[in-house]
Design a protein around this motif. Structure first.
Motif, mmCIF file in Angstrom:
data_model
loop_
_atom_site.group_PDB
_atom_site.id
_atom_site.type_symbol
_atom_site.label_atom_id
_atom_site.label_comp_id
_atom_site.label_asym_id
_atom_site.label_seq_id
_atom_site.Cartn_x
_atom_site.Cartn_y
_atom_site.Cartn_z
ATOM 1 N N ILE A 98 -48.700 38.426 -0.075
ATOM 2 C CA ILE A 98 -49.182 37.599 1.038
ATOM 3 C C ILE A 98 -50.202 36.576 0.545
ATOM 4 O O ILE A 98 -50.187 35.416 0.956
ATOM 5 C CB ILE A 98 -49.772 38.502 2.145
ATOM 6 N N TYR A 99 -51.087 36.994 -0.349
ATOM 7 C CA TYR A 99 -52.064 36.060 -0.919
ATOM 8 C C TYR A 99 -51.337 34.902 -1.623
ATOM 9 O O TYR A 99 -51.675 33.731 -1.437
ATOM 10 C CB TYR A 99 -52.991 36.796 -1.880
ATOM 11 N N ALA A 100 -50.335 35.234 -2.422
ATOM 12 C CA ALA A 100 -49.594 34.191 -3.144
ATOM 13 C C ALA A 100 -48.845 33.283 -2.171
ATOM 14 O O ALA A 100 -48.830 32.057 -2.345
ATOM 15 C CB ALA A 100 -48.628 34.831 -4.141
ATOM 16 N N GLN A 101 -48.241 33.866 -1.139
ATOM 17 C CA GLN A 101 -47.538 33.046 -0.147
ATOM 18 C C GLN A 101 -48.527 32.127 0.559
ATOM 19 O O GLN A 101 -48.263 30.937 0.745
ATOM 20 C CB GLN A 101 -46.813 33.931 0.868
ATOM 21 N N HIS A 102 -49.674 32.654 0.954
ATOM 22 C CA HIS A 102 -50.711 31.842 1.593
ATOM 23 C C HIS A 102 -51.143 30.701 0.671
ATOM 24 O O HIS A 102 -51.340 29.566 1.111
ATOM 25 C CB HIS A 102 -51.914 32.727 1.956
ATOM 26 N N TYR A 103 -51.274 31.007 -0.606
ATOM 27 C CA TYR A 103 -51.730 30.028 -1.583
ATOM 28 C C TYR A 103 -50.742 28.868 -1.722
ATOM 29 O O TYR A 103 -51.142 27.749 -2.027
ATOM 30 C CB TYR A 103 -51.953 30.702 -2.942
ATOM 31 N N MET A 104 -49.463 29.119 -1.487
ATOM 32 C CA MET A 104 -48.461 28.045 -1.590
ATOM 33 C C MET A 104 -48.610 27.010 -0.486
ATOM 34 O O MET A 104 -48.207 25.857 -0.652
ATOM 35 C CB MET A 104 -47.041 28.623 -1.547
ATOM 36 N N ARG A 127 -51.078 30.432 -11.679
ATOM 37 C CA ARG A 127 -51.481 30.146 -13.060
ATOM 38 C C ARG A 127 -50.990 31.237 -14.001
ATOM 39 O O ARG A 127 -50.860 31.021 -15.190
ATOM 40 C CB ARG A 127 -53.005 30.060 -13.185
ATOM 41 N N ARG A 128 -50.748 32.434 -13.465
ATOM 42 C CA ARG A 128 -50.366 33.594 -14.282
ATOM 43 C C ARG A 128 -48.900 33.979 -14.125
ATOM 44 O O ARG A 128 -48.355 34.685 -14.955
ATOM 45 C CB ARG A 128 -51.226 34.794 -13.907
ATOM 46 N N SER A 129 -48.289 33.568 -13.039
ATOM 47 C CA SER A 129 -46.897 33.924 -12.760
ATOM 48 C C SER A 129 -46.244 32.801 -11.970
ATOM 49 O O SER A 129 -46.852 32.267 -11.044
ATOM 50 C CB SER A 129 -46.842 35.223 -11.936
ATOM 51 N N ARG A 130 -45.014 32.460 -12.334
ATOM 52 C CA ARG A 130 -44.287 31.455 -11.554
ATOM 53 C C ARG A 130 -43.753 32.043 -10.257
ATOM 54 O O ARG A 130 -43.351 31.305 -9.361
ATOM 55 C CB ARG A 130 -43.123 30.883 -12.373
ATOM 56 N N ASN A 131 -43.747 33.374 -10.152
ATOM 57 C CA ASN A 131 -43.160 34.042 -8.985
ATOM 58 C C ASN A 131 -44.045 35.174 -8.466
ATOM 59 O O ASN A 131 -43.579 36.303 -8.297
ATOM 60 C CB ASN A 131 -41.783 34.596 -9.363
ATOM 61 N N PRO A 132 -45.320 34.902 -8.160
ATOM 62 C CA PRO A 132 -46.192 36.001 -7.750
ATOM 63 C C PRO A 132 -45.806 36.642 -6.414
ATOM 64 O O PRO A 132 -46.081 37.825 -6.208
ATOM 65 C CB PRO A 132 -47.577 35.362 -7.693
ATOM 66 N N VAL A 133 -45.179 35.898 -5.520
ATOM 67 C CA VAL A 133 -44.742 36.511 -4.259
ATOM 68 C C VAL A 133 -43.705 37.591 -4.558
ATOM 69 O O VAL A 133 -43.793 38.715 -4.043
ATOM 70 C CB VAL A 133 -44.165 35.457 -3.280
ATOM 71 N N PHE A 134 -42.747 37.279 -5.416
ATOM 72 C CA PHE A 134 -41.725 38.266 -5.783
ATOM 73 C C PHE A 134 -42.332 39.443 -6.547
ATOM 74 O O PHE A 134 -41.931 40.586 -6.350
ATOM 75 C CB PHE A 134 -40.616 37.621 -6.611
ATOM 76 N N VAL A 135 -43.310 39.173 -7.404
ATOM 77 C CA VAL A 135 -43.983 40.260 -8.130
ATOM 78 C C VAL A 135 -44.622 41.213 -7.119
ATOM 79 O O VAL A 135 -44.499 42.436 -7.229
ATOM 80 C CB VAL A 135 -45.023 39.704 -9.125
ATOM 81 N N GLY A 136 -45.296 40.655 -6.127
ATOM 82 C CA GLY A 136 -45.916 41.479 -5.094
ATOM 83 C C GLY A 136 -44.897 42.281 -4.304
ATOM 84 O O GLY A 136 -45.114 43.465 -4.006
#
Length: 194
Positions: A98-104, A127-136
């Motif tokens: 959710i944090y990554a989605q919000h950040y987009m 900055r650390r992952s091209r796909n942090p939403v999917f990682v989450g």
């Protein structure tokens, strides 16, 4: 203490509510639809898998609660502290996604189609992952599997992993063409996952 099924359903329900809220907010900020699954690029299988996984992620623990018993036998017996650790992993994955989605922000899209890409986001979790939403999301379902190690949870983890793998392949092909160079530079700097 609330049951593990209740906590699983609460985590999944909270994730879905936040996901939908942020999706609507991103569509308003972008001034265009952000739901792109129906627009092509062979996204049908990944779209179907995502729908099944997220519906199952919420409905399965809710069904266990409603039935009042465990409908599926576990494939491995894990001690209670590992199950609680699984729920903590699920919660951490949900919050990170959710944090990554919000950040987009306005760049958020569900699916990927040429001509509809948002600006490349390369700060924060990106900055650390091209796909942090999917990682989450994968971490969330892996946590649910630890909390309830049965065949249904295993199938949900396998399905989300396949859906993510398929969707990332599609998205990367689209982003190489649209927006092109900014994505290529970003791709050189940041790993796909972590």
């Amino acid at each position: 203490m609330p049951s593990l099924s209740l906590l699983s359903a609460a985590i999944m329900g909270g994730y879905l509510a936040a996901f939908l809220y942020l999706t609507v907010r991103s569509a308003q900020a972008a001034g265009q639809p952000v739901w792109l699954f129906g627009l092509g690029n062979r996204q049908g299988l990944s779209a179907l898998l995502f729908r099944v996984v997220f519906a199952g992620g919420f409905l399965y623990p809710a069904a266990v609660l409603a039935a009042g018993f465990e409908p599926v036998h576990e494939i491995v017996a894990l001690p209670f502290p590992m199950r609680v650790g699984g729920l903590l992993l699920a919660l951490a994955g949900a919050l990170f996604g959710i944090y990554a989605q919000h950040y987009m922000g306005a760049s958020w899209r569900i699916g990927s189609v040429e001509g509809h890409s948002g600006a490349i986001v390369d700060t924060g979790p990106f900055r650390r992952s091209r796909n942090p939403v999917f990682v989450g999301q994968v971490a969330m379902f892996a946590g649910f599997l630890l909390a309830r190690p049965d065949l249904i949870q295993f199938a949900l983890v396998a399905a989300i992993t396949l859906a993510v793998w398929l969707q990332v392949r599609i998205e990367e092909k689209v982003l190489v063409r649209d927006p092109g160079e900014p994505y290529q530079a970003y791709r050189q700097k940041v790993p796909r996952w972590l």
